[in-house]
Write a protein that holds these residues in place. Structure first.
Motif, PDB file in Angstrom:
ATOM      1  N   GLY A   8       0.788  -1.324   0.034  1.00 51.91           N
ATOM      2  CA  GLY A   8       0.052  -0.075   0.006  1.00 51.91           C
ATOM      3  C   GLY A   8       0.589   1.418   0.130  1.00 51.91           C
ATOM      4  O   GLY A   8       0.576   2.187  -0.645  1.00 51.91           O
ATOM      5  N   LEU A   9       1.999   1.153   0.856  1.00 51.03           N
ATOM      6  CA  LEU A   9       2.561   2.440   0.957  1.00 51.03           C
ATOM      7  C   LEU A   9       3.490   2.636  -0.329  1.00 51.03           C
ATOM      8  O   LEU A   9       3.586   3.829  -0.912  1.00 51.03           O
ATOM      9  CB  LEU A   9       3.874   2.146   2.019  1.00 51.03           C
ATOM     10  CG  LEU A   9       4.712   3.585   2.325  1.00 51.03           C
ATOM     11  CD1 LEU A   9       3.709   4.605   2.905  1.00 51.03           C
ATOM     12  CD2 LEU A   9       5.643   3.158   3.474  1.00 51.03           C
ATOM     13  N   ARG A  10       3.719   1.382  -1.162  1.00 48.72           N
ATOM     14  CA  ARG A  10       4.468   1.591  -2.400  1.00 48.72           C
ATOM     15  C   ARG A  10       3.569   2.196  -3.590  1.00 48.72           C
ATOM     16  O   ARG A  10       3.784   3.170  -4.453  1.00 48.72           O
ATOM     17  CB  ARG A  10       5.290   0.296  -2.786  1.00 48.72           C
ATOM     18  CG  ARG A  10       6.195   0.037  -2.038  1.00 48.72           C
ATOM     19  CD  ARG A  10       6.944  -1.553  -2.725  1.00 48.72           C
ATOM     20  NE  ARG A  10       8.245  -1.736  -2.166  1.00 48.72           N
ATOM     21  CZ  ARG A  10       9.083  -2.832  -2.557  1.00 48.72           C
ATOM     22  NH1 ARG A  10       8.455  -3.511  -3.575  1.00 48.72           N
ATOM     23  NH2 ARG A  10      10.010  -2.886  -1.797  1.00 48.72           N
ATOM     24  N   ALA A  11       2.391   1.541  -3.423  1.00 49.67           N
ATOM     25  CA  ALA A  11       1.154   2.131  -4.476  1.00 49.67           C
ATOM     26  C   ALA A  11       0.873   3.592  -4.204  1.00 49.67           C
ATOM     27  O   ALA A  11       0.863   4.263  -5.238  1.00 49.67           O
ATOM     28  CB  ALA A  11       0.158   1.106  -4.329  1.00 49.67           C
ATOM     29  N   ARG A  12       0.724   4.040  -2.971  1.00 55.98           N
ATOM     30  CA  ARG A  12       0.564   5.387  -2.609  1.00 55.98           C
ATOM     31  C   ARG A  12       1.762   6.232  -3.300  1.00 55.98           C
ATOM     32  O   ARG A  12       1.227   7.492  -3.828  1.00 55.98           O
ATOM     33  CB  ARG A  12       0.157   5.671  -1.316  1.00 55.98           C
ATOM     34  CG  ARG A  12      -0.245   7.015  -0.865  1.00 55.98           C
ATOM     35  CD  ARG A  12      -0.844   7.186   0.599  1.00 55.98           C
ATOM     36  NE  ARG A  12       0.254   7.077   1.504  1.00 55.98           N
ATOM     37  CZ  ARG A  12       0.125   7.163   2.723  1.00 55.98           C
ATOM     38  NH1 ARG A  12      -0.993   7.531   3.374  1.00 55.98           N
ATOM     39  NH2 ARG A  12       1.202   7.172   3.669  1.00 55.98           N
ATOM     40  N   GLY A  13       2.826   5.983  -2.880  1.00 51.28           N
ATOM     41  CA  GLY A  13       3.949   6.632  -3.242  1.00 51.28           C
ATOM     42  C   GLY A  13       4.183   6.869  -4.853  1.00 51.28           C
ATOM     43  O   GLY A  13       4.398   7.937  -5.517  1.00 51.28           O
ATOM     44  N   ALA A  14       3.629   5.627  -5.621  1.00 49.95           N
ATOM     45  CA  ALA A  14       3.802   5.744  -7.124  1.00 49.95           C
ATOM     46  C   ALA A  14       2.586   6.572  -7.623  1.00 49.95           C
ATOM     47  O   ALA A  14       2.587   7.181  -8.779  1.00 49.95           O
ATOM     48  CB  ALA A  14       3.710   4.416  -7.900  1.00 49.95           C
ATOM     49  N   VAL A  73       1.520   9.375  -6.275  1.00 51.38           N
ATOM     50  CA  VAL A  73       1.548  10.949  -5.872  1.00 51.38           C
ATOM     51  C   VAL A  73       1.703  11.636  -7.474  1.00 51.38           C
ATOM     52  O   VAL A  73       1.053  12.814  -7.259  1.00 51.38           O
ATOM     53  CB  VAL A  73       2.753  11.136  -5.105  1.00 51.38           C
ATOM     54  CG1 VAL A  73       3.007  12.250  -4.823  1.00 51.38           C
ATOM     55  CG2 VAL A  73       2.572  10.374  -3.562  1.00 51.38           C
ATOM     56  N   PRO A  74       2.688  11.550  -8.263  1.00 53.39           N
ATOM     57  CA  PRO A  74       2.968  12.440  -9.323  1.00 53.39           C
ATOM     58  C   PRO A  74       1.607  12.484 -10.077  1.00 53.39           C
ATOM     59  O   PRO A  74       1.169  13.614 -10.542  1.00 53.39           O
ATOM     60  CB  PRO A  74       3.923  11.910 -10.236  1.00 53.39           C
ATOM     61  CG  PRO A  74       4.707  10.819  -9.189  1.00 53.39           C
ATOM     62  CD  PRO A  74       3.515  10.394  -8.192  1.00 53.39           C
ATOM     63  N   VAL A  98      -1.506  12.160  -8.928  1.00 48.76           N
ATOM     64  CA  VAL A  98      -2.638  12.838  -8.307  1.00 48.76           C
ATOM     65  C   VAL A  98      -2.196  14.321  -8.237  1.00 48.76           C
ATOM     66  O   VAL A  98      -3.333  15.048  -8.313  1.00 48.76           O
ATOM     67  CB  VAL A  98      -2.593  12.122  -6.794  1.00 48.76           C
ATOM     68  CG1 VAL A  98      -3.458  12.818  -5.878  1.00 48.76           C
ATOM     69  CG2 VAL A  98      -3.024  10.581  -6.899  1.00 48.76           C
ATOM     70  N   ASN A  99      -0.997  14.631  -7.846  1.00 56.74           N
ATOM     71  CA  ASN A  99      -0.606  15.957  -7.769  1.00 56.74           C
ATOM     72  C   ASN A  99      -1.023  16.815  -9.040  1.00 56.74           C
ATOM     73  O   ASN A  99      -1.697  17.842  -8.943  1.00 56.74           O
ATOM     74  CB  ASN A  99       0.888  16.383  -7.816  1.00 56.74           C
ATOM     75  CG  ASN A  99       1.047  15.960  -6.491  1.00 56.74           C
ATOM     76  OD1 ASN A  99       0.500  15.993  -5.324  1.00 56.74           O
ATOM     77  ND2 ASN A  99       2.576  15.585  -6.024  1.00 56.74           N
ATOM     78  N   LEU A 100      -0.957  16.022 -10.196  1.00 58.60           N
ATOM     79  CA  LEU A 100      -1.383  16.686 -11.535  1.00 58.60           C
ATOM     80  C   LEU A 100      -2.936  16.532 -11.639  1.00 58.60           C
ATOM     81  O   LEU A 100      -3.610  17.518 -11.901  1.00 58.60           O
ATOM     82  CB  LEU A 100      -0.783  15.949 -12.577  1.00 58.60           C
ATOM     83  CG  LEU A 100      -1.182  16.342 -14.082  1.00 58.60           C
ATOM     84  CD1 LEU A 100      -0.630  17.775 -14.381  1.00 58.60           C
ATOM     85  CD2 LEU A 100      -0.695  15.319 -15.113  1.00 58.60           C
ATOM     86  N   GLY A 101      -3.458  15.518 -11.515  1.00 60.38           N
ATOM     87  CA  GLY A 101      -4.889  15.441 -11.659  1.00 60.38           C
ATOM     88  C   GLY A 101      -5.799  15.928 -10.777  1.00 60.38           C
ATOM     89  O   GLY A 101      -6.739  16.512 -11.181  1.00 60.38           O
ATOM     90  N   SER A 102      -5.278  16.162  -9.591  1.00 56.95           N
ATOM     91  CA  SER A 102      -6.341  16.847  -8.296  1.00 56.95           C
ATOM     92  C   SER A 102      -6.572  18.452  -8.747  1.00 56.95           C
ATOM     93  O   SER A 102      -7.602  18.941  -8.156  1.00 56.95           O
ATOM     94  CB  SER A 102      -5.494  16.932  -6.963  1.00 56.95           C
ATOM     95  OG  SER A 102      -4.331  17.406  -7.250  1.00 56.95           O
ATOM     96  N   TRP A 103      -5.635  18.924  -9.591  1.00 57.16           N
ATOM     97  CA  TRP A 103      -5.870  20.385 -10.080  1.00 57.16           C
ATOM     98  C   TRP A 103      -6.263  20.547 -11.330  1.00 57.16           C
ATOM     99  O   TRP A 103      -7.275  21.080 -11.896  1.00 57.16           O
ATOM    100  CB  TRP A 103      -4.747  21.447  -9.575  1.00 57.16           C
ATOM    101  CG  TRP A 103      -3.427  21.171 -10.673  1.00 57.16           C
ATOM    102  CD1 TRP A 103      -2.284  20.158 -10.075  1.00 57.16           C
ATOM    103  CD2 TRP A 103      -3.331  21.637 -11.721  1.00 57.16           C
ATOM    104  NE1 TRP A 103      -1.369  20.289 -11.242  1.00 57.16           N
ATOM    105  CE2 TRP A 103      -1.970  21.298 -12.258  1.00 57.16           C
ATOM    106  CE3 TRP A 103      -3.955  22.790 -12.590  1.00 57.16           C
ATOM    107  CZ2 TRP A 103      -1.529  21.739 -13.356  1.00 57.16           C
ATOM    108  CZ3 TRP A 103      -3.412  22.931 -13.579  1.00 57.16           C
ATOM    109  CH2 TRP A 103      -1.970  22.670 -13.995  1.00 57.16           C
TER     110      TRP A 103
END
Length: 231
Positions: free
Chosen positions: A113-119, A121-122, A124-129
């Motif tokens: 889960g931690l690995r998946a969440r880290g993967a 992040v990039p 999500v940072n783009l898509g969330s805005w």
């Protein structure tokens, strides 16, 4: 981006928003209550002992400004504690510190889960805005294709919240086990207090997931309506 002028938005979002407010109130109440319950050591000392007991000597301990901003950074192997956790010998401080040590253990063990969440992040940072922006532009231009691009980009934020929930629950489970095995919490009342703090914190992640899914459902509902009107 939220269509505050659209009553339909509240049909989708209001339950999740209320859950979020309840979760924040609950975590603050639990934290403040058990912050007054003294413990044997501070959160900083507890984190140091738990890391050493787990053999995680490479993890650095640092301070971080703010209130309940404690977190573990797997990219630098750094566990950061806020002043109210690091410097206060309380049941709440130990619970929060142990939770972050739980994340350090996840990292050391390669927890999926931690690995998946880290993967994620990039993306999500783009898509969330960018997702809401493209959705709004598409909505104004009446472009169903652009609206759907916005929906799919924003879906990454919902996926991130979905992956985050089991990661946080697992870290809390590890925290309780660490605290019991270490003997840092000596009484049943103290253990119950730590459990209350961690369960209240977990509810905030449930609320975050509910909010992300409700917003995504609202966007998708509007997108489907636009697509049908074009047929």
């Amino acid at each position: 981006m939220m269509f505050w002028w659209d009553p339909l938005y509240f049909v989708f979002a209001l339950p999740a928003l209320l859950l979020g407010l309840y979760a924040q109130a609950k975590v603050q109440a639990a934290y403040n209550r058990w912050l007054q319950a003294p413990a044997r050591v501070t959160g900083l000392e507890a984190a140091r002992r738990l890391l050493q007991a787990a053999g995680l000597y490479e993890v650095r301990l640092e301070g971080v400004p703010g209130h309940l901003t404690d977190h573990y950074d797997p990219s630098t192997k750094t566990l950061r504690l806020s002043a109210s956790v690091a410097g206060v010998p309380s049941v709440a401080s130990l619970a929060v510190a142990a939770h972050e040590v739980g994340h350090a253990l996840q990292d050391a063990e390669g927890y999926w889960g931690l690995r998946a969440r880290g993967a994620l992040v990039p993306a999500v940072n783009l898509g969330s805005w960018l997702g809401p922006v493209l959705f709004l532009v598409g909505f104004l231009l009446q472009s169903a294709d652009l609206v759907w691009v916005g929906v799919w980009l924003f879906a990454g934020a919902a996926l991130f919240a979905l992956v985050t929930l089991p990661v946080e629950l697992d870290a809390s489970r590890r925290a309780l086990r660490l605290l019991e095995e270490s003997g840092l919490l000596g009484t049943a009342a103290e253990r119950a207090g730590a459990r209350e703090v961690l369960r209240a914190a977990a509810l905030t992640y449930v609320a975050a997931l509910a909010q992300a899914l409700s917003t995504l459902a609202y966007y998708a509902f509007l997108a489907m309506g636009m697509s049908r009107s074009r047929e």
